[in-house]
Design an enzyme around this catalytic site. Structure first.
Site, PDB file in Angstrom:
ATOM      1  N   SER A  73       6.738   5.215   5.574  1.00  0.00           N
ATOM      2  CA  SER A  73       7.028   3.792   5.541  1.00  0.00           C
ATOM      3  C   SER A  73       6.908   3.172   6.935  1.00  0.00           C
ATOM      4  CB  SER A  73       8.416   3.592   4.928  1.00  0.00           C
ATOM      5  OG  SER A  73       8.628   2.264   4.544  1.00  0.00           O
ATOM      6  N   ASP A  76       3.189   1.142  -5.087  1.00  0.00           N
ATOM      7  CA  ASP A  76       4.316   1.224  -4.164  1.00  0.00           C
ATOM      8  C   ASP A  76       4.834  -0.191  -3.945  1.00  0.00           C
ATOM      9  OD1 ASP A  76       5.948   1.299  -1.815  1.00  0.00           O
ATOM     10  OD2 ASP A  76       4.890   3.065  -1.098  1.00  0.00           O
ATOM     11  N   HIS A  95       7.889   4.545  -3.965  1.00  0.00           N
ATOM     12  CA  HIS A  95       7.657   4.361  -2.533  1.00  0.00           C
ATOM     13  C   HIS A  95       7.395   5.698  -1.857  1.00  0.00           C
ATOM     14  CE1 HIS A  95       7.754   2.696   1.391  1.00  0.00           C
ATOM     15  NE2 HIS A  95       8.960   3.108   1.713  1.00  0.00           N
TER      16      HIS A  95
END
Length: 522
Positions: A236, A463, A491
């Protein structure tokens, strides 16, 4: 969990920045859960001499690192880094590291890991959730190094409000919302008070809580753990940190994997719009699945009508907030956080349905518990981490901001066009950073990392926090970027059940094997 998973937007009721503090602007914290740990206590290699560093940085690169036992087969250390890398003599910060030593005999080196945020703790990741972040093949060949980036957790943390004042900042429903009289003045005042508290309680280091400085810290870590090249796995927001490192130190980059990528070139408004659309798509996917089951709270509805019911629910709690058993109130900001939090993984869809059912029954407690998990708030009202403060500090230094009403209104219209349900709650998010003590955020540009080795960029097609398009874009920007697609929900993708993704990542990190083409994993 962005932003993430904390890819979140700067949120608070008064700032009207959706409880999407659980989302936008950056990445998101990837959700990992505790399990047994691997590792050992073998001694680390000696720090590298790194004689090519500037003279004024040599004391940092030449410092002695004292590794001590800090858990079951774990060792921890504290290192010193310049507060301001441009003026190394101006002051110092401390960084905390944890190592789980390679379990096998054929050790490659160290693998630094970052779980996202900005604001997530790499110390906690390795101590509590290592099995979920890195599979056994990598744990066998690498020392896994977790670290709290500057300003995060145990590393010279950003400190702002008291626990009680943090509750007010996050959960107060009395402030006017955008469109209501006096909302902007109230939001600016709250933002300034918050920023001033952060500066007072953190000190001058607040100016230097940014991703470029954190990436420079990683090169120091690389040297002090004895690695000539940095091997790295970032989730991320951690993809932005890793790409920034490759751009600053291409000759020192080793094998880098960036999972759930952020596009470094997009503005904060574009981040908000893209993430709002991503979470809206994830909510529709949840509803499509929910409507096939007998326990769905929207049984008998279509997806569109269920979306309308959720929109009406958000508006209803804005008009009349629900009151929890502890006296806190649930307005649209907190409810949106509670909706977004479980959307990071389809494994949590059942819990999302239970939470929505409870809110429709007039019960605020489940929604509050979801928001508390997101913000690391304990039942006694204390906060177990500074993740939200660090998130705000990084984003306010990493993104430019503008709280001009006309500019924000144009952006709000675009966001709401792309995400009719979530968009209205993810707009007007520049107020906090436009009133930060150091409001001159960095400009967003593409990252090419010329001269770096091959870099894997993993994108998941649905996502919600770091949309697939960002991974596609980053892979194209990087001179040696290689896109790896996972067709699925949730995610990030590595170590989440896809044998194809795991094999591709492991082959690269263990053997340097780059896929000849995108493997299009399922």
């Amino acid at each position: 969990m962005n932003q993430p998973n904390r890819s979140r937007r700067r949120i608070t009721a008064a700032l009207a920045v959706m409880v999407a503090a659980t989302l936008t602007l950056s990445g998101c914290v990837t959700a990992f859960f505790p399990d047994s740990l691997g590792g050992g206590n073998a001694s680390l290699p000696s720090p590298l001499p790194d004689t090519d560093v500037a003279e004024n940085l040599r004391p940092y690169y030449g410092q002695t690192v004292d590794w001590k036992n800090c858990g079951t087969r774990l060792t921890c250390a504290e290192i010193t880094t310049p507060m301001n890398w441009e003026e190394p003599a101006a002051g110092t910060l401390t960084l905390k590291l944890v190592r789980s030593a390679a379990t096998g005999s054929n050790r490659i080196g160290s693998l630094l890991v970052n779980p996202g945020g900005p604001g997530a703790s790499g110390m906690e990741l390795v101590k509590d959730s290592l099995d979920f972040a890195v599979d056994s093949s990598l744990r066998s060949r690498y020392d896994i190094i977790g670290f709290d980036p500057r300003g995060v957790g145990e590393s010279s943390p950003v400190e702002c409000l008291s626990d009680r004042d943090t509750d007010t900042f996050l959960f107060d429903t009395s402030q006017p919302r955008p469109g209501q009289a006096g909302w902007l003045e109230a939001a600016r005042a709250q933002a300034k008070n918050y920023g001033e508290a952060c500066l007072k309680n953190t000190g001058p280091s607040l100016e230097f809580i940014n991703t470029v400085s954190a990436a420079r810290d990683m090169d120091l870590i690389r040297s002090l753990v004895g690695d000539p090249k940095l091997n790295y796995l970032g989730y991320s927001y951690g993809t932005f940190l890793g790409a920034t490192y490759a751009d600053l130190y291409p000759a020192n980059a080793g094998r880098l994997v960036l999972d759930g990528a952020i596009d470094p070139s997009v503005s904060s408004d574009e981040v908000s719009a893209t993430q709002a659309a991503g979470f809206e798509s994830a909510l529709r996917a949840y509803l499509t699945d929910c409507l096939t089951g007998s326990g769905c709270p929207f049984r008998g509805d279509s997806v569109d009508s269920a979306m309308t019911r959720i929109s009406n629910l958000l508006e209803a709690v804005d008009r009349t907030p629900l009151v929890g058993s502890d006296g806190r109130k649930v307005g649209s900001s907190t409810l949106l956080t509670a909706i977004i939090f479980p959307l990071y993984s389809p494994n949590n869809w059942g819990a999302l349905g239970d939470m929505l059912s409870s809110v429709m029954d007039g019960n605020a407690d489940v929604a509050l518990s979801f928001a508390d998990m997101y913000f690391d708030r304990k039942k006694d009202g204390t906060y177990s981490s500074n993740s939200n403060n660090a998130f705000n500090a990084y984003n306010c230094r990493d993104y430019p901001s503008n709280d001009d009403p006309a500019v924000m209104e144009r952006a709000a219209q675009e966001i709401q066009k792309r995400a009719p349900l979530f968009g209205k709650y993810m707009s007007y998010g520049d107020v906090l950073c436009a009133n930060w003590p150091f409001p001159d955020g960095a400009e967003r540009t593409e990252i090419h990392a010329p001269g770096s080795p091959d870099i894997l960029v993993i994108g998941t097609t649905n996502d919600p926090a770091t949309p697939y398009a960002w991974s596609v874009s980053l892979a194209k920007q990087l001179e040696k970027g290689h896109l790896v697609t996972y067709h699925g929900e949730g995610h990030t993708a590595y170590n989440k059940g896809s044998a194809c993704i795991n094999k591709t990542v492991d082959d690269f990190l263990l053997n340097g094997t780059v896929p000849a083409k995108d493997p299009d994993c399922r």
